[in-house]
Every structure is written in C-alpha cells, then in structure tokens.
Enzyme design. Structure first.
Site, PDB file in Angstrom:
ATOM      1  N   ARG A 119       1.007  -1.062   0.191  1.00 22.57           N
ATOM      2  CA  ARG A 119       0.036  -0.029  -0.051  1.00 22.57           C
ATOM      3  C   ARG A 119       0.789   1.291   0.019  1.00 22.57           C
ATOM      4  O   ARG A 119       1.749   1.388   0.870  1.00 22.57           O
ATOM      5  CB  ARG A 119      -0.983  -0.052   1.286  1.00 22.57           C
ATOM      6  CG  ARG A 119      -1.574   1.197   1.607  1.00 22.57           C
ATOM      7  CD  ARG A 119      -2.543   1.690   0.481  1.00 22.57           C
ATOM      8  NE  ARG A 119      -3.429   3.158   0.831  1.00 22.57           N
ATOM      9  CZ  ARG A 119      -4.226   3.549   1.633  1.00 22.57           C
ATOM     10  NH1 ARG A 119      -4.680   2.319   2.092  1.00 22.57           N
ATOM     11  NH2 ARG A 119      -4.671   4.643   1.747  1.00 22.57           N
ATOM     12  N   ARG A 128      -5.126   2.107  -4.909  1.00 22.90           N
ATOM     13  CA  ARG A 128      -4.198   1.437  -3.910  1.00 22.90           C
ATOM     14  C   ARG A 128      -4.416  -0.079  -4.061  1.00 22.90           C
ATOM     15  O   ARG A 128      -5.535  -0.469  -4.393  1.00 22.90           O
ATOM     16  CB  ARG A 128      -4.532   1.928  -2.535  1.00 22.90           C
ATOM     17  CG  ARG A 128      -5.924   1.582  -1.865  1.00 22.90           C
ATOM     18  CD  ARG A 128      -6.879   2.665  -2.318  1.00 22.90           C
ATOM     19  NE  ARG A 128      -6.877   3.960  -2.194  1.00 22.90           N
ATOM     20  CZ  ARG A 128      -7.168   4.757  -1.221  1.00 22.90           C
ATOM     21  NH1 ARG A 128      -7.692   4.190  -0.225  1.00 22.90           N
ATOM     22  NH2 ARG A 128      -6.775   5.786  -1.464  1.00 22.90           N
ATOM     23  N   ASP A 131      -6.820  -1.604   1.031  1.00 21.61           N
ATOM     24  CA  ASP A 131      -7.494  -0.804   2.145  1.00 21.61           C
ATOM     25  C   ASP A 131      -7.955  -1.588   3.005  1.00 21.61           C
ATOM     26  O   ASP A 131      -8.587  -2.412   2.777  1.00 21.61           O
ATOM     27  CB  ASP A 131      -8.457   0.123   1.618  1.00 21.61           C
ATOM     28  CG  ASP A 131      -8.185   1.674   1.452  1.00 21.61           C
ATOM     29  OD1 ASP A 131      -7.359   2.236   2.100  1.00 21.61           O
ATOM     30  OD2 ASP A 131      -9.149   2.355   0.708  1.00 21.61           O
ATOM     31  N   ASP A 133      -9.938  -0.710   6.603  1.00 25.03           N
ATOM     32  CA  ASP A 133     -10.401   0.399   7.423  1.00 25.03           C
ATOM     33  C   ASP A 133     -11.206  -0.460   8.534  1.00 25.03           C
ATOM     34  O   ASP A 133     -12.070  -1.204   8.179  1.00 25.03           O
ATOM     35  CB  ASP A 133     -11.343   1.064   6.762  1.00 25.03           C
ATOM     36  CG  ASP A 133     -10.622   2.112   5.936  1.00 25.03           C
ATOM     37  OD1 ASP A 133      -9.297   2.490   6.098  1.00 25.03           O
ATOM     38  OD2 ASP A 133     -11.008   2.492   4.531  1.00 25.03           O
TER      39      ASP A 133
END
Length: 203
Positions: A119, A128, A131, A133
């Site tokens: 990343r 990217r 991710d 999150d």
C-alpha cells in the site's frame, strides 16, 4: 438506475455460511478472553484485487487475538471522491471479527497488512493495492484523530453498508442506527454485487 440498485438492501446471491464452518469459528472463540466484535472494510483497485482481498482476510485471521466470524460477498465499486473513469474499479468486502486487541492495536495490524501488500499513501483518494479500514469496534464512539470510531464516512458509503447488511441484517452502526435504514438513504449507483467472485472464510 441499475437493476441491482432496485433490489434494495437484500441480495439473493448471498449464501449462508455452512453450519460446520460456524461451529469451527465458534470453537476457536474459546481461545479468546472477553473478545469484542469489530467490523473491517477491505478494498482493492490495483493488481489481482480478489487475491489481495483474500490475502488480507487470511492475514487478519493469522493475527493473535483475532478470529474471523464472517466474510461478506464481494462488490465491485466505482472509486469514491475522484473523477469518474480516472481509476480502476474497486473490489470491496466486509469482514466481521472478534478480537481481544484494543482498537489501537487492531489499527496497527490493519496498517501492517496494507503495507504487506505494498500500500502506498502518496495521494489522497489515490488508487491502492489494499485498504483495511476499521468501520466499527463494539459500541465504541470516539473522535480520536488517530482512529475515529465508527468510521466517519461509513454511513454514507453503500460499498460498506451493502456487504455489511448482507452478512448481518440486524447490524447497527454505533451512533448512526441500523445499517438497513442507512442503506436505504444512500445511492447504490456504481456499487454492484459480484456473484461470480467469492472470499473464503479461513479454515
């Protein structure tokens, strides 16, 4: 408006987790002491996106103090916050897990998993490889700038709400209310279920 956007929150392509898998996951929970439930969003729009998402699921499961409880269907999503057509589309999914890690340690692990898949953070809203999150952690509501909980934009994003609803129709986003209701208030345009793609629960 696409056909999928007319379907509403429920998606008939969603398959239940086999009882045998649920039993294995529940049995593994005995190794955790007072675990907390957390919801993690995964996304990728570079490289082999599905392979990357599966690698992230496996890496989270390999984390001491973490047990994956459910993995959502895969969605294909237009990039958020950028000019249409300027980036490849994303594959997105939601993982529900139980963990004994505090939120700060879970965030560190999320960043480590992202870095393992190369990343790069040199462009806001940029493409990217991965991710990871944290969408929600138990019922925690916090405005800590290092980790705002729940995720400050989760209630606006169909690519988070739709897969989350698929695996937990009764889910609540802390401080915001039922995921089912939140999903009816956002557009599903550009957020399509990919019934031909699947992520596996770790064995």
């Amino acid at each position: 408006m696409t056909a999928s956007s007319l379907r509403g929150p429920s998606d008939p392509t969603v398959q239940p987790v086999p009882a045998s898998v649920v039993e294995q996951v529940d049995a593994a929970d005995t190794t955790l002491s007072n675990p907390k439930r957390a919801v993690v969003a995964l996304g990728s729009n570079l490289g082999n996106r599905l392979e990357t998402l599966q690698g992230a699921v496996d890496a989270l499961e390999d984390t001491p103090g973490v047990r994956i409880k459910a993995v959502s269907p895969v969605y294909e999503t237009e990039p958020w916050g950028v000019e249409p057509g300027s980036q490849p589309t994303y594959l997105n999914a939601i993982v529900v897990l139980k963990t004994t890690l505090p939120p700060s340690s879970l965030l560190e692990r999320a960043h480590a998993v992202e870095e393992a898949f190369n990343r790069v953070r040199d462009e806001h809203w940029g493409p990217r490889t991965l991710d990871v999150d944290i969408v929600a952690y138990a019922d925690v509501v916090s405005d800590d700038p290092q980790l705002t909980l729940p995720h400050p934009r989760a209630h606006q994003r169909a690519f988070v709400l739709a897969p989350w609803y698929d695996i937990d129709p009764e889910a609540q986003l802390p401080g915001r209310g039922p995921v089912a209701e939140l999903l009816t208030s956002v557009t599903r345009h550009g957020v399509e279920a990919r019934a031909d793609l699947e992520l596996r629960l770790p064995e």
